[in-house]
Design an enzyme around this catalytic site. Sequence first.
Site, PDB file in Angstrom:
ATOM      1  N   HIS A   1      73.197  78.216 -27.735  1.00 42.28           N
ATOM      2  CA  HIS A   1      72.144  76.817 -27.735  1.00 42.28           C
ATOM      3  C   HIS A   1      70.985  77.648 -28.470  1.00 42.28           C
ATOM      4  CE1 HIS A   1      75.034  74.221 -26.080  1.00 42.28           C
ATOM      5  NE2 HIS A   1      74.669  73.788 -25.418  1.00 42.28           N
TER       6      HIS A   1
ATOM      7  N   HIS B   1      71.714  67.185 -24.773  1.00 40.35           N
ATOM      8  CA  HIS B   1      72.513  67.138 -23.983  1.00 40.35           C
ATOM      9  C   HIS B   1      72.049  66.384 -22.940  1.00 40.35           C
ATOM     10  CE1 HIS B   1      74.766  70.506 -22.024  1.00 40.35           C
ATOM     11  NE2 HIS B   1      75.279  71.298 -22.571  1.00 40.35           N
TER      12      HIS B   1
ATOM     13  N   GLU C   1      77.648  66.011 -26.841  1.00 43.25           N
ATOM     14  CA  GLU C   1      76.986  67.357 -27.859  1.00 43.25           C
ATOM     15  C   GLU C   1      77.263  67.274 -29.376  1.00 43.25           C
ATOM     16  OE1 GLU C   1      76.709  70.682 -25.873  1.00 43.25           O
ATOM     17  OE2 GLU C   1      77.748  69.929 -24.109  1.00 43.25           O
TER      18      GLU C   1
END
Length: 317
Positions: free
Chosen positions: A88, A161, A282
């Site tokens: 991420h 998210h 996502e």
Amino acid sequence: MKKYSIENKYIKLITLDYGATVHQLITKDKNGDDVNVVMGFENLEDYRNNSGYIGASVGRFAGRIRKEGYHINNNHYDVYTENNVHLHGGKEGFSFKKWTLESIENGEEPSIKFSYLSPDKEEGYPGNLKVLVTYKLVENQFIIIYEATTDQDTIVNLTNHNYYNLNGNGTILNHELQINAEHILSKDADAIPTGDFTSVENSHFDFRTTREIGSTFEFKGIDDTYVLKENNPLAILHSKQTGIEMEVASNQPGVVIYTPEKMNEDILLNKPLETYPSICFETEKFSDAPNHPHFPSTHLKKGDVYKNETTFTFRIK
């Protein structure tokens, strides 16, 4: 850390400039009562220690990159790793940055726009990257638009998210789900894609036809990338309890579905919580894409514009 909110007659959205985060997303159930359908912290300061990326904007690269790094134009770039992966966006990523409020518009189609300038070599990525996220309400639709431009060739893969629960609490095991995908990405022990695709048939990953998340197969949780056969819609989630249905559409080729087994209700707005309390959608390109030429490219060239647009349509069924 500042809150900004917009609303229309269908939806109310509360955001934060920290991480360009969705703090609350409130819509009406079948009885006309308000339901906050996303997870959010009670104490805003908890977003600074948001290991689950709850509600946050994720970048510069959502998902995973292998510890060996990647190449752009024959130049090698190292990546920050924990537990053998770059996750991420790195040590901090965009989820732990203060974004700038660019605009807030009210009226029939209210919107909030945040920006972030990621400097050249931040987290090891090349290029000064200008990122915009726009949150927009159009009648019963919640729209998220990520855009980015760079002054050097780089890689980009952005996503939101949010953790959804259409009851506002409890579990998502009794939600009905359909996902328009026949395959997920195969992955190794570090959850890095191998480059192969695995059929969802005869597994708890199979939602080609609508079913309750906790039904049919022994549910073991999901943290996997679905390779989308259709992305308009890519998924439909429904709660019989509240009557709320959420349809997800996107211009992205994949969606990471993530269902954490547990979340800490003591620090969340959503109470009470049970096992498998939420589900993430996502929408993004694939993890480790720079190391798999047959995956959709995450390469953003100087002068080009990256765009990820995802629409969540809410209705009562």
